[in-house]
Design a protein around this motif. Structure first.
Motif, short mmCIF file in Angstrom:
data_model
loop_
_atom_site.label_atom_id
_atom_site.label_comp_id
_atom_site.label_asym_id
_atom_site.label_seq_id
_atom_site.Cartn_x
_atom_site.Cartn_y
_atom_site.Cartn_z
N LEU A 173 0.83 -1.21 0.00
CA LEU A 173 0.00 0.00 0.00
C LEU A 173 0.86 1.25 0.00
O LEU A 173 0.56 2.23 -0.70
CB LEU A 173 -0.93 -0.01 1.22
CG LEU A 173 -2.01 -1.10 1.23
CD1 LEU A 173 -2.81 -1.04 2.53
CD2 LEU A 173 -2.93 -1.00 0.02
N ALA A 240 -7.08 3.68 1.79
CA ALA A 240 -6.82 2.25 1.75
C ALA A 240 -7.20 1.62 3.08
O ALA A 240 -7.18 2.28 4.13
CB ALA A 240 -5.34 1.97 1.44
N PRO A 264 -10.63 -0.14 -6.92
CA PRO A 264 -9.69 0.53 -6.01
C PRO A 264 -9.56 2.04 -6.25
O PRO A 264 -8.71 2.67 -5.64
CB PRO A 264 -8.39 -0.15 -6.35
CG PRO A 264 -8.47 -0.33 -7.84
CD PRO A 264 -9.92 -0.65 -8.13
N SER A 268 -8.46 1.41 -1.79
CA SER A 268 -7.76 0.13 -2.00
C SER A 268 -7.98 -0.76 -0.78
O SER A 268 -8.04 -0.28 0.35
CB SER A 268 -6.26 0.37 -2.21
OG SER A 268 -6.00 0.90 -3.49
N THR A 337 -6.42 -3.18 -5.35
CA THR A 337 -5.48 -2.15 -4.92
C THR A 337 -4.96 -1.37 -6.11
O THR A 337 -4.77 -1.92 -7.21
CB THR A 337 -4.29 -2.74 -4.15
OG1 THR A 337 -3.66 -3.78 -4.93
CG2 THR A 337 -4.72 -3.31 -2.81
#
Length: 343
Positions: A173, A240, A264, A268, A337
């Motif tokens: 990430l 995220a 995403p 995400s 993601t």
């Protein structure tokens, strides 16, 4: 129904040789083995498991303790265990504790050493004292998916570096550019998923990223859904979410959809484990895969070694408790993601 002795006479061997072939034990030549198998096929012989257990003082089965058969990870793991056990002529009994220690203790009392030669334990919420008692009675116990290889549990185990799994998820990430990241931990703060979250925090700390908002939740889709909604409603700028397991991660994606967020592009989501649902969700879930089939094979192999040895008898050296460590977890990047988009 034909007997083992009749199979032996048909094949021209001793009953002990037939038993060794059927249980994949001892040294039996290839020609003799095939002759026995042909006799078994010709006569339609089927071993009587209860009689075998009574005669040999041992059962040709292994018990697998799971915390919830409703969690799709456990049927997948059980299938891998069953495949590994079958190579040694063992059958597998699935014992679903439903996360109740008393149910687990009842299984140990009633099955270990009678219906099963050994016990495989996943995250079944069992008291270690009960497991040590089972072991002291002569029934080997192996912990599967132990999450802290650097902290041996005092029982034979197969360990997976879940702290590394959390670190891989966090690093992924961060490398995509995320800095406002929420976390869903599918256990209590000191529970079985703690190492996963610690690895994630390690990644954030090493990069200088802000500390994540965290919610502890049930290790379910519903738990992940509720935790994700709470995170996103308290901090709409999150880009995220990291979840310590795939089920809460899937719940987080459902929550995002209900809040009008696109995964995403707007959010995400990443999990850990790589269950089948992770591959089949839409979008497919990015996750950190653990070697489920390998762990099952290592666990069954270790348990068989312990069954054949004198391990667990009084007087053994605690320092000699065996541990097998699996291959490292691996990041599996899918469609859930991507780079953050400011909101």
């Amino acid at each position: 129904m034909p007997t083992l002795s009749e199979v032996a006479r048909h094949a021209g061997v001793t009953p002990a040789t037939v038993s060794n072939v059927l249980r994949n034990r001892g040294r039996v030549g290839a020609t003799t083995r095939q002759r026995v198998l042909d006799a078994v096929q010709a006569l339609g012989y089927r071993p009587h498991l209860a009689a075998r257990a009574l005669a040999e003082g041992r059962a040709p089965t292994l018990a697998l303790m799971v915390s919830s058969i409703a969690n799709p990870f456990y049927p997948e793991f059980a299938l891998a265990v069953e495949r590994a056990a079958r190579t040694s002529g063992h059958f597998v009994i699935i014992c679903n504790t439903n996360e109740d220690p008393l149910t687990g203790r009842a299984y140990l009392d009633q099955i270990a050493g009678t219906l099963s030669e050994g016990v495989l334990v996943t995250n079944a919420n069992l008291d270690f004292a009960d497991l040590h008692t089972t072991e002291s009675r002569g029934t080997p116990v192996v912990l599967c998916m132990w999450e802290r290889p650097d902290e041996p549990p005092g029982l034979p185990c197969v360990a997976v570096d879940f702290r590394r799994a959390g670190e891989l998820a966090g690093t992924h990430l961060l490398e995509l550019g995320h800095r406002r990241i929420g976390a869903i931990v599918g256990s209590k703060a000191s529970g079985i998923h703690a190492a996963r979250y610690e690895g994630f925090v390690d990644a954030l700390r090493a990069s200088g990223a802000p500390k994540s908002r965290v919610k502890h939740a049930a290790d379910t889709i519903q738990g992940g859904y509720a935790a994700a909604r709470a995170l996103l409603e308290s901090d709409p700028k999150l880009t995220a979410i990291f979840a310590t397991n795939d089920l809460p991660a899937l719940g987080a994606m459902h929550a995002a959809a209900d809040l009008g967020l696109h995964v995403p592009t707007d959010l995400s989501v990443i999990g850990i484990t790589d269950i089948q649902l992770a591959r089949e969700s839409r979008p497919a879930l990015t996750t950190v895969a653990v070697p489920t089939a390998e762990v099952a094979g290592l666990a069954v192999s270790l348990l068989r070694e312990l069954i054949e040895s004198s391990y667990g008898q009084a007087g053994r050296d605690p320092a000699g408790v065996p541990m097998r460590i699996s291959s490292p977890p691996e990041l599996v990047v899918r469609a859930s993601t991507g780079a953050p988009r400011s909101r």
